[in-house]
Design a protein around this motif. Structure first.
Motif, PDB file in Angstrom:
ATOM      1  N   VAL A 161       0.864  -1.183   0.000  1.00  0.00           N
ATOM      2  CA  VAL A 161       0.000   0.000   0.000  1.00  0.00           C
ATOM      3  C   VAL A 161       0.894   1.224   0.000  1.00  0.00           C
ATOM      4  CG1 VAL A 161      -1.822   1.246   1.218  1.00  0.00           C
ATOM      5  CG2 VAL A 161      -1.790  -1.256   1.249  1.00  0.00           C
ATOM      6  N   MET A 162       0.715   2.111  -0.986  1.00  0.00           N
ATOM      7  CA  MET A 162       1.604   3.255  -1.175  1.00  0.00           C
ATOM      8  C   MET A 162       0.822   4.560  -1.272  1.00  0.00           C
ATOM      9  SD  MET A 162       4.245   1.833  -4.072  1.00  0.00           S
ATOM     10  CE  MET A 162       5.042   0.226  -3.953  1.00  0.00           C
ATOM     11  N   LEU A 163       1.487   5.640  -0.896  1.00  0.00           N
ATOM     12  CA  LEU A 163       0.955   6.985  -1.072  1.00  0.00           C
ATOM     13  C   LEU A 163       1.370   7.528  -2.431  1.00  0.00           C
ATOM     14  CD1 LEU A 163       1.930   8.350   2.456  1.00  0.00           C
ATOM     15  CD2 LEU A 163      -0.358   7.628   1.729  1.00  0.00           C
ATOM     16  N   ILE A 164       0.539   8.374  -3.010  1.00  0.00           N
ATOM     17  CA  ILE A 164       0.863   9.004  -4.283  1.00  0.00           C
ATOM     18  C   ILE A 164       1.716  10.248  -4.049  1.00  0.00           C
ATOM     19  CG2 ILE A 164      -1.222  10.439  -4.354  1.00  0.00           C
ATOM     20  CD1 ILE A 164       0.555   8.655  -7.326  1.00  0.00           C
ATOM     21  N   ASN A 165       2.527  10.607  -5.041  1.00  0.00           N
ATOM     22  CA  ASN A 165       3.435  11.746  -5.030  1.00  0.00           C
ATOM     23  C   ASN A 165       4.687  11.429  -4.200  1.00  0.00           C
ATOM     24  OD1 ASN A 165       4.466  14.542  -5.232  1.00  0.00           O
ATOM     25  ND2 ASN A 165       2.395  15.031  -5.879  1.00  0.00           N
ATOM     26  N   ASP A 166       5.446  12.483  -3.848  1.00  0.00           N
ATOM     27  CA  ASP A 166       6.719  12.352  -3.140  1.00  0.00           C
ATOM     28  C   ASP A 166       6.569  12.644  -1.656  1.00  0.00           C
ATOM     29  OD1 ASP A 166       8.457  11.837  -5.354  1.00  0.00           O
ATOM     30  OD2 ASP A 166       8.341  13.943  -5.923  1.00  0.00           O
ATOM     31  N   PRO A 167       7.555  12.238  -0.851  1.00  0.00           N
ATOM     32  CA  PRO A 167       7.517  12.562   0.580  1.00  0.00           C
ATOM     33  C   PRO A 167       7.511  14.051   0.885  1.00  0.00           C
ATOM     34  CG  PRO A 167       9.056  10.775   0.177  1.00  0.00           C
ATOM     35  CD  PRO A 167       8.636  11.288  -1.166  1.00  0.00           C
ATOM     36  N   ASP A 168       7.945  14.883  -0.066  1.00  0.00           N
ATOM     37  CA  ASP A 168       7.986  16.336   0.157  1.00  0.00           C
ATOM     38  C   ASP A 168       6.654  17.027  -0.054  1.00  0.00           C
ATOM     39  OD1 ASP A 168      10.644  15.893   0.463  1.00  0.00           O
ATOM     40  OD2 ASP A 168      11.301  17.173  -1.183  1.00  0.00           O
ATOM     41  N   PHE A 169       5.679  16.324  -0.629  1.00  0.00           N
ATOM     42  CA  PHE A 169       4.483  17.026  -1.091  1.00  0.00           C
ATOM     43  C   PHE A 169       3.777  17.792   0.020  1.00  0.00           C
ATOM     44  CE2 PHE A 169      -0.111  17.224  -1.579  1.00  0.00           C
ATOM     45  CZ  PHE A 169      -0.200  17.996  -2.714  1.00  0.00           C
ATOM     46  N   LEU A 264       0.885   7.900  10.235  1.00  0.00           N
ATOM     47  CA  LEU A 264       1.815   7.105   9.441  1.00  0.00           C
ATOM     48  C   LEU A 264       2.256   7.860   8.186  1.00  0.00           C
ATOM     49  CD1 LEU A 264       0.439   3.477   9.725  1.00  0.00           C
ATOM     50  CD2 LEU A 264       2.645   4.332  10.513  1.00  0.00           C
ATOM     51  N   LYS A 265       1.366   8.674   7.640  1.00  0.00           N
ATOM     52  CA  LYS A 265       1.763   9.487   6.493  1.00  0.00           C
ATOM     53  C   LYS A 265       2.880  10.450   6.885  1.00  0.00           C
ATOM     54  CE  LYS A 265      -1.425  11.632   3.974  1.00  0.00           C
ATOM     55  NZ  LYS A 265      -2.300  12.722   3.475  1.00  0.00           N
ATOM     56  N   ARG A 266       2.760  11.049   8.060  1.00  0.00           N
ATOM     57  CA  ARG A 266       3.817  11.957   8.522  1.00  0.00           C
ATOM     58  C   ARG A 266       5.121  11.192   8.721  1.00  0.00           C
ATOM     59  NH1 ARG A 266      -0.644  14.108  11.332  1.00  0.00           N
ATOM     60  NH2 ARG A 266      -0.169  12.888  13.208  1.00  0.00           N
ATOM     61  N   GLN A 267       5.050   9.994   9.259  1.00  0.00           N
ATOM     62  CA  GLN A 267       6.265   9.193   9.414  1.00  0.00           C
ATOM     63  C   GLN A 267       6.886   8.885   8.055  1.00  0.00           C
ATOM     64  OE1 GLN A 267       5.819   5.671  11.862  1.00  0.00           O
ATOM     65  NE2 GLN A 267       4.441   6.734  13.286  1.00  0.00           N
ATOM     66  N   ALA A 268       6.035   8.637   7.054  1.00  0.00           N
ATOM     67  CA  ALA A 268       6.525   8.288   5.720  1.00  0.00           C
ATOM     68  C   ALA A 268       7.253   9.447   5.046  1.00  0.00           C
ATOM     69  CB  ALA A 268       5.363   7.827   4.844  1.00  0.00           C
ATOM     70  N   GLN A 269       7.125  10.642   5.593  1.00  0.00           N
ATOM     71  CA  GLN A 269       7.821  11.799   5.034  1.00  0.00           C
ATOM     72  C   GLN A 269       9.247  11.913   5.547  1.00  0.00           C
ATOM     73  OE1 GLN A 269       5.018  14.868   6.130  1.00  0.00           O
ATOM     74  NE2 GLN A 269       3.399  13.897   4.919  1.00  0.00           N
ATOM     75  N   THR A 270       9.692  10.932   6.314  1.00  0.00           N
ATOM     76  CA  THR A 270      11.055  10.918   6.838  1.00  0.00           C
ATOM     77  C   THR A 270      11.769   9.666   6.352  1.00  0.00           C
ATOM     78  OG1 THR A 270      10.586   9.670   8.859  1.00  0.00           O
ATOM     79  CG2 THR A 270      10.163  12.042   8.917  1.00  0.00           C
ATOM     80  N   ARG A 271      13.089   9.748   6.244  1.00  0.00           N
ATOM     81  CA  ARG A 271      13.848   8.596   5.766  1.00  0.00           C
ATOM     82  C   ARG A 271      13.933   7.477   6.801  1.00  0.00           C
ATOM     83  NH1 ARG A 271      17.591  12.452   4.869  1.00  0.00           N
ATOM     84  NH2 ARG A 271      17.894  11.707   2.741  1.00  0.00           N
ATOM     85  N   ASP A 272      13.537   7.761   8.045  1.00  0.00           N
ATOM     86  CA  ASP A 272      13.553   6.725   9.081  1.00  0.00           C
ATOM     87  C   ASP A 272      12.301   5.853   9.079  1.00  0.00           C
ATOM     88  OD1 ASP A 272      16.021   7.630  10.003  1.00  0.00           O
ATOM     89  OD2 ASP A 272      15.081   9.108  11.336  1.00  0.00           O
ATOM     90  N   PHE A 273      11.367   6.150   8.202  1.00  0.00           N
ATOM     91  CA  PHE A 273      10.122   5.379   8.142  1.00  0.00           C
ATOM     92  C   PHE A 273      10.392   3.880   8.006  1.00  0.00           C
ATOM     93  CE2 PHE A 273       7.211   3.152   5.261  1.00  0.00           C
ATOM     94  CZ  PHE A 273       6.030   3.219   5.988  1.00  0.00           C
ATOM     95  N   GLN A 274       9.610   3.083   8.701  1.00  0.00           N
ATOM     96  CA  GLN A 274       9.682   1.629   8.613  1.00  0.00           C
ATOM     97  C   GLN A 274       8.354   1.082   8.087  1.00  0.00           C
ATOM     98  OE1 GLN A 274      12.290  -0.431   9.407  1.00  0.00           O
ATOM     99  NE2 GLN A 274      13.630   1.301   9.932  1.00  0.00           N
ATOM    100  N   PRO A 275       8.386   0.084   7.202  1.00  0.00           N
ATOM    101  CA  PRO A 275       7.143  -0.515   6.709  1.00  0.00           C
ATOM    102  C   PRO A 275       6.289  -1.051   7.858  1.00  0.00           C
ATOM    103  CG  PRO A 275       9.007  -1.258   5.403  1.00  0.00           C
ATOM    104  CD  PRO A 275       9.577  -0.521   6.580  1.00  0.00           C
ATOM    105  N   VAL A 276       4.979  -0.985   7.666  1.00  0.00           N
ATOM    106  CA  VAL A 276       4.040  -1.380   8.720  1.00  0.00           C
ATOM    107  C   VAL A 276       3.029  -2.372   8.148  1.00  0.00           C
ATOM    108  CG1 VAL A 276       2.305  -0.586  10.368  1.00  0.00           C
ATOM    109  CG2 VAL A 276       4.293   0.861   9.866  1.00  0.00           C
TER     110      VAL A 276
END
Length: 549
Positions: A161-169, A264-276
């Motif tokens: 399951v993925m978010l659309i666009n980039d982590p910077d959006f 979790l979306k906010r976590q995904a905006q960082t390089r430390d994000f871990q899959p859940v």
């Protein structure tokens, strides 16, 4: 109108004063749009009766304009077309789709909560039973940015399951060009990366702002016939299942798994994000897929240069649209594609008519209406890998995707923000009509990767897609933005994109004077515009420099 005499590149034209451009006819553009976007053309999907009508119409119009066929060679003669082999895929019947939460099933309806595509990985069916769901953030693996959303997670037999666009959006700052979408933000990349990671499927969470279009566009684009270029190993590019889900469905899924979607979306905006893993949530899909290799066509017309015929200025527009799909609320099943992109195709015809009336240029000028843009830029991708005229000696590629149906604007733009001498020259030309350049107002939409110039750009050819601006001469920015927003919400990739009787195409006719002048200067020059030094495409272009000496 003022006339530009000297370009920013100080072009060495054959005469001190270039001839004034021909006058282009908005009424004739409108008539061509009306024809191409009529129900008789069935939405101009590749490999249909609608394609046959489209190819015949375009070939006839190019011939009547006085151009020569520029396509494939057959028995020593050029055809009007370039054959483009494509893999065509259709879902057979109604797909059976469901979620299960701790054993309780939830049936999903194709086109409503979910939109799955016909499998293009070579499988004859999609059969997924109770596959675990794993949230992998934005689904990005970018070593050069020290970014990996997967962190070695095993996705075999699982749905990513993925978010659309980039982590910077969301924030506009970070490692992915801020608001400007990189290729990592495109849905095409996310499916490709899902395949590389071994996932059984990829579901992209749709949100209107980061996608830059609403759910109706997603449903219209993904629930009908799919196409791809013919690949040696399609499973390397496509996971078994590719689809989108509505944000509300994703939020509910996360909540049932004891997770907070926004957190979790906010976590995904960082390089430390871990899959859940979404504990207790599973996904099932069951449907047959019919695939076959078909042949579609690019339509190609050529005006041969009188001094350097082996050097080419290339104009393009895509002739295809989405064809026939599920009915809308009014029962309309035809995606007519009037603005997208009968308008660009009709403008290409009108531009060719104008060139044919003028003195023959030194370099050749090619006009190509490409197929399968709506399926992933496939017609232009095929040409770029099987060029009829060498890319090393293609001076520039100028694409038209959606031309102004109403009056002219005071500005223009291009898709994306790439830096190149071709854009500098276009800015200089446009000043002759008191038209200023406005940078892409929606860099987050990733338009640079969504139009037919991109396959050429990534192979080094200076390429851009021309776009009318939103600062209308009559009504200003407010009127232009209102019309743009209305089109995106109500007609883009929807059945409502139909020809309108009040379309004058006065704006398109004026813009063609600018686009013509740019091409005329290039066609009567010995210069070779290039990418700016900081652009990655510069190195690709420079590698073929010896062929242009």
């Amino acid at each position: 109108m003022k006339r530009v005499i000297i370009s920013v590149l100080a072009l060495s034209v054959s005469s001190a004063l270039l001839a004034a451009p021909p006058k282009f006819d908005g009424a004739r553009i409108s008539a061509d749009v009306k024809e191409l976007a009529s129900d008789a053309y069935e939405g101009r999907s590749p490999a249909t009766a609608g394609e046959e009508k489209t190819v015949a119409y375009l070939s006839r119009q190019f011939a009547e304009a006085g151009l020569q066929p520029g396509g494939d060679l057959q028995d020593g003669k050029r055809l009007w077309t370039q054959a483009v082999p494509l893999l065509k895929g259709d879902i057979i019947g109604k797909p059976q789709l469901s979620l299960s939460s701790k054993g309780t099933p939830q049936v999903l309806t194709q086109g409503q909560e979910i939109a799955v595509r016909a499998a293009m990985n070579g499988d004859a069916a999609v059969a997924i039973k109770d596959a675990p769901l794993v949230f992998v953030g934005y689904g990005v693996k970018a070593p050069e940015r020290d970014w990996d959303d997967f962190k070695g997670v095993d996705l075999k037999g699982k749905i990513a399951v993925m978010l659309i666009n980039d982590p910077d959006f969301e924030t506009g700052t970070g490692d992915f060009d801020g608001k400007g979408m990189t290729y990592y933000g495109r849905w095409t990349y996310k499916y490709e990366e899902g395949a590389r990671q071994g996932a059984a499927g990829v579901l992209i969470v749709h949100e209107t702002a980061p996608a830059s279009y609403g759910w109706a566009t997603v449903a219209g684009s993904n629930t009908n016939t799919m196409f791809d270029v013919v690949r040696d190993d399609p499973a390397a590019e496509h996971p078994p299942l590719e689809g989108w889900i509505q944000r509300d469905l994703a939020v509910a899924m996360f909540r049932r798994a004891g997770l907070d979607f926004e957190a979790l979306k906010r976590q995904a905006q960082t390089r430390d994000f871990q899959p859940v893993v979404l504990e207790g949530e599973t996904f099932s899909a069951d449907y047959a897929v019919k695939t076959e290799v078909i042949t579609s066509h690019n339509v190609v017309a050529r005006l041969e240069g009188n001094r350097h015929p082996d050097e080419t200025v290339l104009y393009t527009a895509h002739w295809d649209h989405l064809g026939v799909g599920e009915p809308d609320a009014g029962g309309d099943r035809i995606f007519n594609g009037a603005l997208d992109n009968a308008s660009g195709t009709a403008s290409l015809l009108e531009l060719a008519r104008g060139f044919a009336k003028m003195p023959r240029p030194q370099r050749s000028v090619v006009f190509m209406a490409v197929t399968a843009e709506e399926k992933g830029l496939l017609g232009s991708e095929y040409y770029a890998t099987h060029p009829l005229y060498p890319l090393a000696k293609t001076v520039a590629m100028i694409n038209m995707d959606g031309m102004a149906p109403y009056g002219p604007s005071r500005d223009f733009g291009i898709y994306g923000s790439a830096k190149m001498e071709l854009l500098d020259q276009l800015k200089d030309v446009a000043r002759g009509w008191d038209i200023r350049y406005t940078p892409d107002p929606l860099p987050e939409a990733g338009l640079f990767f969504r139009s037919d110039h991109f396959p050429f750009a990534k192979r080094g050819v200076p390429a851009l897609s021309y776009s009318a601006g939103q600062d209308w001469v009559e009504g200003g920015v407010e009127a232009g933005k209102r019309a743009s927003d209305d089109y995106t919400a109500k007609r883009y990739h929807q059945q409502g994109d139909e020809w309108q009787p009040d379309w004058t195409f006065a704006g398109a006719a004026r813009d063609l004077e600018v686009v013509y002048t740019l091409g005329e200067q290039l066609a009567n020059s010995r210069d070779w515009p290039n990418w700016s030094a900081e652009e990655a495409f510069r190195a690709v272009r420079d590698a073929s420099a010896a062929e242009r000496r």
